[in-house]
Design an enzyme around this catalytic site. Sequence first.
Site, PDB file in Angstrom:
ATOM      1  CG  ASP A  33      60.677   4.078 -56.156  1.00  0.00           C
ATOM      2  OD1 ASP A  33      59.663   4.969 -56.422  1.00  0.00           O
ATOM      3  OD2 ASP A  33      60.222   3.251 -55.541  1.00  0.00           O
ATOM      4  CE1 TYR A  52      49.557   8.505 -48.331  1.00  0.00           C
ATOM      5  CE2 TYR A  52      47.491   9.652 -48.130  1.00  0.00           C
ATOM      6  CZ  TYR A  52      48.489   9.462 -48.680  1.00  0.00           C
ATOM      7  OH  TYR A  52      48.620   9.975 -49.830  1.00  0.00           O
ATOM      8  CE1 TYR A 112      63.353  20.789 -41.418  1.00  0.00           C
ATOM      9  CE2 TYR A 112      65.542  21.431 -42.459  1.00  0.00           C
ATOM     10  CZ  TYR A 112      64.952  20.750 -41.767  1.00  0.00           C
ATOM     11  OH  TYR A 112      65.654  19.648 -40.749  1.00  0.00           O
TER      12      TYR A 112
HETATM   13  P1  NAD Z   1      52.613   4.790 -55.681  1.00  0.00           P
HETATM   14  O1  NAD Z   1      52.483   4.256 -54.399  1.00  0.00           O
HETATM   15  O2  NAD Z   1      52.457   4.353 -56.961  1.00  0.00           O
HETATM   16  O3  NAD Z   1      54.159   5.786 -55.418  1.00  0.00           O
HETATM   17  C1  NAD Z   1      54.948   5.973 -54.481  1.00  0.00           C
HETATM   18  C2  NAD Z   1      56.421   5.643 -55.056  1.00  0.00           C
HETATM   19  O4  NAD Z   1      56.869   5.835 -53.647  1.00  0.00           O
HETATM   20  C3  NAD Z   1      56.531   4.170 -54.952  1.00  0.00           C
HETATM   21  O5  NAD Z   1      57.290   4.112 -56.376  1.00  0.00           O
HETATM   22  C4  NAD Z   1      57.192   3.558 -53.969  1.00  0.00           C
HETATM   23  O6  NAD Z   1      57.894   2.422 -54.277  1.00  0.00           O
HETATM   24  C5  NAD Z   1      57.902   4.862 -53.403  1.00  0.00           C
HETATM   25  N1  NAD Z   1      58.230   4.739 -52.087  1.00  0.00           N
HETATM   26  C6  NAD Z   1      57.426   4.464 -50.955  1.00  0.00           C
HETATM   27  N2  NAD Z   1      58.028   4.533 -49.806  1.00  0.00           N
HETATM   28  C7  NAD Z   1      59.447   4.736 -50.155  1.00  0.00           C
HETATM   29  C8  NAD Z   1      60.571   4.939 -49.295  1.00  0.00           C
HETATM   30  N3  NAD Z   1      60.657   5.044 -48.296  1.00  0.00           N
HETATM   31  N4  NAD Z   1      61.772   5.401 -50.216  1.00  0.00           N
HETATM   32  C9  NAD Z   1      61.840   5.534 -51.343  1.00  0.00           C
HETATM   33  N5  NAD Z   1      60.851   5.220 -52.144  1.00  0.00           N
HETATM   34  C10 NAD Z   1      59.583   4.972 -51.564  1.00  0.00           C
HETATM   35  O7  NAD Z   1      51.559   6.373 -55.284  1.00  0.00           O
HETATM   36  P2  NAD Z   1      51.081   7.428 -56.246  1.00  0.00           P
HETATM   37  O8  NAD Z   1      49.860   7.517 -56.207  1.00  0.00           O
HETATM   38  O9  NAD Z   1      52.319   7.624 -57.500  1.00  0.00           O
HETATM   39  O10 NAD Z   1      51.512   8.609 -55.124  1.00  0.00           O
HETATM   40  C11 NAD Z   1      52.881   9.479 -55.329  1.00  0.00           C
HETATM   41  C12 NAD Z   1      52.489  10.502 -54.244  1.00  0.00           C
HETATM   42  O11 NAD Z   1      51.481  11.425 -54.405  1.00  0.00           O
HETATM   43  C13 NAD Z   1      52.558  10.009 -52.659  1.00  0.00           C
HETATM   44  O12 NAD Z   1      53.322  10.869 -52.011  1.00  0.00           O
HETATM   45  C14 NAD Z   1      51.229  10.170 -52.474  1.00  0.00           C
HETATM   46  O13 NAD Z   1      50.793  10.358 -51.130  1.00  0.00           O
HETATM   47  C15 NAD Z   1      50.998  11.506 -53.056  1.00  0.00           C
HETATM   48  N6  NAD Z   1      49.368  11.688 -53.505  1.00  0.00           N
HETATM   49  C16 NAD Z   1      48.795  10.599 -54.478  1.00  0.00           C
HETATM   50  C17 NAD Z   1      47.600  10.527 -54.748  1.00  0.00           C
HETATM   51  C18 NAD Z   1      46.965   9.801 -55.855  1.00  0.00           C
HETATM   52  O14 NAD Z   1      45.455   9.965 -56.092  1.00  0.00           O
HETATM   53  N7  NAD Z   1      47.665   9.053 -56.538  1.00  0.00           N
HETATM   54  C19 NAD Z   1      46.522  11.435 -53.990  1.00  0.00           C
HETATM   55  C20 NAD Z   1      47.184  12.382 -52.860  1.00  0.00           C
HETATM   56  C21 NAD Z   1      48.452  12.234 -52.849  1.00  0.00           C
END
Ligand code: NAD
Length: 315
Positions: A33, A145, A159
């Site tokens: 992270d 996004y 891939y």
């Molecule tokens: P979140 O923002 O809490 O978690 C995302 C994590 O990714 C964070 O810990 C952040 O620090 C890390 N991160 C961001 N950019 C990064 C990078 N360049 N390198 C390394 N780490 C990086 O969000 P979440 O809700 O836990 O979402 C997790 C995943 O699930 C995401 O990919 C999101 O698109 C997907 N998602 C979530 C939801 C939802 O409702 N929570 C819905 C659709 C998709």
Amino acid sequence: MSKRILVTGGAGFIGSHLCERLVNEGNDVICLDNFFTGSKDNIRHLLSNNQFELVRHDVTKEYLAEVDQIYNLACPASPVHYQYNPVKTIETSVIGVTNMLELAKQCNATILQASTSEVYGNPTIHPQIESYWGNVNPIGIRSCYDEGKRCAETLMMDYHRQCKVDIRIIRIFNTYGPNMSLNDGRVISNFIVQALNNQDITIYGEGLQTRSFCYVSDLVEGLIKMMNNSQHFIGPVNIGNPAERTILDLAKIIIEMTNSKSKIIYKDLPDDDPVKRKPDIALAQKELQWAPKVDIKDGLQKTIEYFDRMLKENN
Ligand code: NAD
Ligand code: UDP
């Protein structure tokens, strides 16, 4: 059997629950992270476990490790955060998934991509089924996004076809629960924090737009079932809770459950905010025997207790 598993975005909301579950099941977990939206607090309780390793790294940079499985979750998910640096957001999806696919190719690992219901954009069919190609604005404020995630799905499929990488794609619908940050900016965290502080509840638009909210433990179960399904079903598959409600209705439930004095106020609706969203989960039921179990009131209760604790600790 115990596996070596990489979770990118593992210190975030969903990633931290996934890491905990994978460690509890006896796996060796690397949590990668850059802490853009994630926090060490979410995984602090795992740091003393020798099956857990924390790596501060950005997925847009190459990363090498010997692993059996990769859950690629790294990407800010809240509109406020992903719009903060939109160029970085799209790079995180596109370059990040490419780096992880290269790693999967080298290690012969299975890779699961956390895609999103946002690939459907402002949907013209309802509920959304996986065969629907979506209605996405390529040049709007959500595009960094939405298009980043769509391109990540394309890279996963290419891939798979071109390099025979073993892939899984899940499309996550709105998910909530403990470990969301106080300033996350998404609707459930905003409403609960506002309600607990007796501040105005901010509804964007008239509040008649709908979403369908899934509790995080149900989602994590879906992620793990998808990764480990024995028939090599690659998806894309919707994972979400089909119980649809308006944002106004959600505000009223949260005010009632927190016994809050908050009043509802109305603010401008952001551009391209989808009018409705609800997953069709027939495919997940058929291929993964997965369906959500947690009722919204039970999930909200746990989330309210979590934010109540957070607010007290921060005061
Ligand atoms: P979140 O923002 O809490 O978690 C995302 C994590 O990714 C964070 O810990 C952040 O620090 C890390 N991160 C961001 N950019 C990064 C990078 N360049 N390198 C390394 N780490 C990086 O969000 P979440 O809700 O836990 O979402 C997790 C995943 O699930 C995401 O990919 C999101 O698109 C997907 N998602 C979530 C939801 C939802 O409702 N929570 C819905 C659709 C998709
Ligand atoms: N929303 C709102 N008030 C808030 C935060 C969000 O009314 O304080 C609305 C937002 O406009 C959207 C819905 O709630 O219609 C869900 O927003 P969120 O950011 O949680 O997720 P997404 O729009 O990505 O589904």
